[in-house]
Design a protein around this motif. Structure first.
Motif, PDB file in Angstrom:
ATOM      1  N   ASP A 127       0.912  -1.277   0.009  1.00  0.00           N
ATOM      2  CA  ASP A 127       0.034   0.166   0.091  1.00  0.00           C
ATOM      3  C   ASP A 127       0.971   1.174  -0.079  1.00  0.00           C
ATOM      4  N   VAL A 128       0.803   1.939  -0.835  1.00  0.00           N
ATOM      5  CA  VAL A 128       2.022   3.106  -1.357  1.00  0.00           C
ATOM      6  C   VAL A 128       1.535   4.186  -0.208  1.00  0.00           C
ATOM      7  N   ASP A 129       0.183   4.208  -0.077  1.00  0.00           N
ATOM      8  CA  ASP A 129      -0.022   5.698   0.957  1.00  0.00           C
ATOM      9  C   ASP A 129       0.478   5.229   2.407  1.00  0.00           C
ATOM     10  N   GLU A 130       0.483   3.841   2.612  1.00  0.00           N
ATOM     11  CA  GLU A 130       0.776   3.455   4.064  1.00  0.00           C
ATOM     12  C   GLU A 130       2.117   3.737   4.300  1.00  0.00           C
ATOM     13  N   ALA A 131       2.899   3.403   3.022  1.00  0.00           N
ATOM     14  CA  ALA A 131       4.341   3.502   3.259  1.00  0.00           C
ATOM     15  C   ALA A 131       4.535   4.844   3.533  1.00  0.00           C
ATOM     16  N   VAL A 132       4.117   5.706   2.491  1.00  0.00           N
ATOM     17  CA  VAL A 132       4.397   7.400   2.692  1.00  0.00           C
ATOM     18  C   VAL A 132       3.788   7.799   4.078  1.00  0.00           C
ATOM     19  N   TYR A 133       2.824   7.208   4.526  1.00  0.00           N
ATOM     20  CA  TYR A 133       2.257   7.662   5.733  1.00  0.00           C
ATOM     21  C   TYR A 133       3.047   7.550   7.028  1.00  0.00           C
ATOM     22  N   LEU A 134       3.755   6.364   6.765  1.00  0.00           N
ATOM     23  CA  LEU A 134       4.413   5.801   8.198  1.00  0.00           C
ATOM     24  C   LEU A 134       5.951   6.006   7.947  1.00  0.00           C
ATOM     25  N   SER A 135       6.587   5.929   7.090  1.00  0.00           N
ATOM     26  CA  SER A 135       7.966   5.699   6.901  1.00  0.00           C
ATOM     27  C   SER A 135       8.686   7.081   6.983  1.00  0.00           C
ATOM     28  N   SER A 136      10.197   6.646   7.518  1.00  0.00           N
ATOM     29  CA  SER A 136      11.175   7.843   7.274  1.00  0.00           C
ATOM     30  C   SER A 136      11.769   7.614   6.088  1.00  0.00           C
ATOM     31  N   ARG A 137      12.078   6.007   5.523  1.00  0.00           N
ATOM     32  CA  ARG A 137      12.358   5.876   4.192  1.00  0.00           C
ATOM     33  C   ARG A 137      11.809   4.627   3.388  1.00  0.00           C
ATOM     34  N   ASN A 165      13.702   8.780   0.459  1.00  0.00           N
ATOM     35  CA  ASN A 165      13.796   9.457   1.909  1.00  0.00           C
ATOM     36  C   ASN A 165      12.430  10.152   2.035  1.00  0.00           C
ATOM     37  N   VAL A 166      11.731  10.163   2.937  1.00  0.00           N
ATOM     38  CA  VAL A 166      10.367  10.876   3.278  1.00  0.00           C
ATOM     39  C   VAL A 166      10.748  11.934   4.228  1.00  0.00           C
ATOM     40  N   GLU A 167      10.469  13.172   3.928  1.00  0.00           N
ATOM     41  CA  GLU A 167      10.830  14.193   4.698  1.00  0.00           C
ATOM     42  C   GLU A 167       9.580  15.064   4.954  1.00  0.00           C
TER      43      GLU A 167
END
Lengths: 342, 260
Positions: free
Chosen positions: B196-206, B222-224
């Motif tokens: 789930d792309v949204d889940e990854a972006v919502y939760l992750s730092s990378r 990297n998710v900033e």
């Protein structure tokens, strides 16, 4: 659920059986009419009347039988009195009333066909009264035989369960044990245990040890194979989950595989119990000098068929109690299954 | 924040199919997981993301290369690496309380740590359900119980294998917030496999985007976005696009290992 119950109990506006918990009950579903209860009482009264007012042909001591019928009527009436205040008990009582009614009729007819008219061939079909009479007169020997059978049963059955569960665990857990023991279990499982009677009688020191061996042979196989099956069918995910939280081998076996196998183990134990009952009676009939199987054979030899029936009734009671005890254990151990399995 | 916790070096995990052909579930995977981060693995099925997570747990071994945590080679499961399965692997014969305190009993430290179980039960919102059996719980609650069980060992890293995949959309976002709360409270390093792309972006730092055949990490993003992420935020949407593009690229140019 409970609110509904108390509401229905307190409410005066609806009849006792209109409570949905009672009217929609799937277990006690028979009609909730008082008529069947009174017919049931009447049928037992009729059985009593038949016994009192029609002259007997056979020489039977009828007092135990009359006490039995009278106490049945008394029990029904007192249950009814108690049930008037408890609608759930009442639903249960009314549920069984049609059957109790049929039972009363059956007893009346039985009495008529035996003691009163001797329509049924005489020594083979004794009256209920004479069976009860025998139970009362011969109670010492019957009790002794019952206890002897019980002792033999538990000696063999418990050995079978202990060895069955432990060998089943080994087979289900370790493939070396599986390799060597599985074929033995498969072969010994299809051989009826009673075939060992002639050999066991000559090799083993006495009839008791013969009986223990045969009952053990009857119960070991189902318990071991069901246990092995339950252990080896444990889903991998449970082992993996346990390993990731720090479990070692011993934990995986005793806290994961064995609890998972418990439903199977109990299925094996119940099957073993059924096999063992047969084996117990057969081995007592052939080799033993005591026990209910022996008693039946001995009674038959003397042509005392009432005694035979008495022993059969006692066997039925004894085995039901054993199954009841196993059932209680099972419900306790498997209480987690409540709601998963029906 | 930049201390390396887990070092994955040149890891190869090869399976053989029925015809005996080699299939690289993972090929030359290199990655460093930092202490305290949430890293997500995302990719099409067969990209080896679950295999990688199982290697990290010690439930599987690589043919070559090494995985280490704090310098120690990972070769078998250990309670310092908690694992959450897609289906909560709670023991159906144990109550919620017994399930959650099972790690303490397995390690024979139950007596002195009993109070901890109660703490994690209330932290995961399971108070009042201690005596319930797993089948009496909803899917979301069962998964929370499984998470509580893993957290009880205070793991150095929590490995989550599509933990929310079996839940409906509402339960999923609820549990995503639960995971963020846990992370804020405990700063536990988490490695999350998801599709789930949204889940990854919502939760992750990378986010490690993976491709299949052979399974490898194609890009690390990297998710900033900071805390309290908004799914409709411009930065969020841009990242989602970037990841989807990366995933599409991966699926348009499949590299067949062999032809049938």
């Amino acid at each position: 659920m409970n609110d509904e119950k108390t509401y229905a109990l307190k409410s005066k506006r609806i009849k006792w059986f209109e409570n949905p918990l009672i009217s929609e009950d799937k277990v006690y579903w028979k009609p909730k009419r008082a008529i069947w209860f009174w017919l049931a009482v009447l049928s037992f009264a009729a059985a009593f009347g038949v016994n009192v007012f029609i002259a007997p042909l056979q020489e039977t001591q009828i007092l135990p039988y009359r006490i039995f019928l009278a106490s049945a009527v008394f029990l029904l009436l007192s249950l009814h009195a108690a049930a008037l205040r408890n609608p759930f008990l009442r639903a249960k009582l009314y549920h069984y009333c049609q059957f109790i009614f049929a039972l009363g009729i059956f007893l009346s007819v039985w009495d008529l066909l035996t003691d009163k008219t001797s329509v049924l061939p005489v020594p083979y079909f004794p009256s209920a009264a004479s069976v009860l009479q025998v139970m009362v007169l011969d109670h010492a020997l019957i009790l002794k035989s019952a206890l002897y059978s019980l002792r033999l049963f538990f000696a063999g059955f418990l050995t079978g369960i202990v060895l069955g569960v432990s060998s089943g665990i080994l087979i289900g857990w370790a493939r070396q044990w599986d390799y060597w023991l599985s074929p033995i279990i498969k072969v010994s499982g299809i051989i009826p245990p009673v075939v060992w009677i002639p050999l066991a009688l000559s090799i083993l020191p006495g009839s008791f040890s013969t009986g223990v061996f045969l009952i053990f042979a009857a119960s070991w196989f189902p318990v071991a194979s069901m246990t092995a099956n339950g252990i080896s069918s444990t889903p991998k995910k449970y082992f993996e989950a346990a390993q990731t939280f720090g479990a070692q081998k011993k934990y995986l076996l005793f806290k994961v595989a064995v609890p998972h196998a418990m439903p199977n183990i109990f299925m094996g134990i119940l099957t073993a119990a059924a096999f063992s009952f047969t084996t117990l009676i057969v081995s007592e009939m052939i080799g033993a000098k005591a026990g209910l199987g022996f008693y039946i054979n001995w009674a038959k030899a003397w042509g005392a068929y009432s005694k035979m029936y008495a022993a059969i009734v006692i066997i039925a009671l004894e085995f039901s109690v054993i199954l009841l005890i196993i059932g209680i254990f099972r419900r306790r151990v498997l209480r987690w299954q409540k709601g998963i399995v029906k | 924040m930049t201390e390396v916790l887990i070092d994955i070096k040149n890891v190869n995990r090869i399976y053989r199919d029925d015809a005996g052909h080699k299939i690289y579930a993972l090929r030359n995977v290199n990655l460093q997981i930092l202490r305290g981060e949430i890293i997500s693995f995302i990719g099409p099925s067969g990209c080896g993301k679950t295999t990688l997570l199982r290697l990290l747990a010690g439930l599987d071994k690589p043919q070559s290369g090494s995985l280490s945590i704090e310098g120690k080679i990972i070769d078998k499961p250990h309670f310092e690496r908690g694992f959450i399965f897609q289906q909560p692997a709670l023991f159906p014969w144990n109550t919620v309380e017994e399930n959650i305190s099972a790690p303490l009993k397995a390690r024979k430290i139950y007596a002195e740590n009993k109070h901890k179980a109660a703490r994690y039960i209330s932290m995961m919102g399971l108070a009042g359900f201690e005596k319930s059996y797993p089948h009496e719980l909803s899917g979301g609650m069962a998964q929370r119980a499984a998470i509580a069980r893993a957290l009880l060992s205070e793991p150095k890293v929590l490995l989550l294998d599509e933990p929310l995949g079996a839940l409906d959309a509402f339960k999923r976002s609820e549990l995503q917030n639960n995971l963020i709360e846990i992370w804020q409270k405990t700063k536990t390093t988490m490695a999350l496999v998801t599709h789930d792309v949204d889940e990854a972006v919502y939760l992750s730092s990378r986010i490690a985007v993976m491709t299949s055949r052979p399974g490898k990490i194609s890009k690390i993003i990297n998710v900033e976005l900071g805390q309290n992420r908004d799914r409709n935020d411009d930065g969020f949407i841009a990242l989602r696009k970037e990841i989807l593009k990366e995933l599409r690229l991966a699926s348009i140019s499949p590299q067949p290992e062999y032809n049938i």
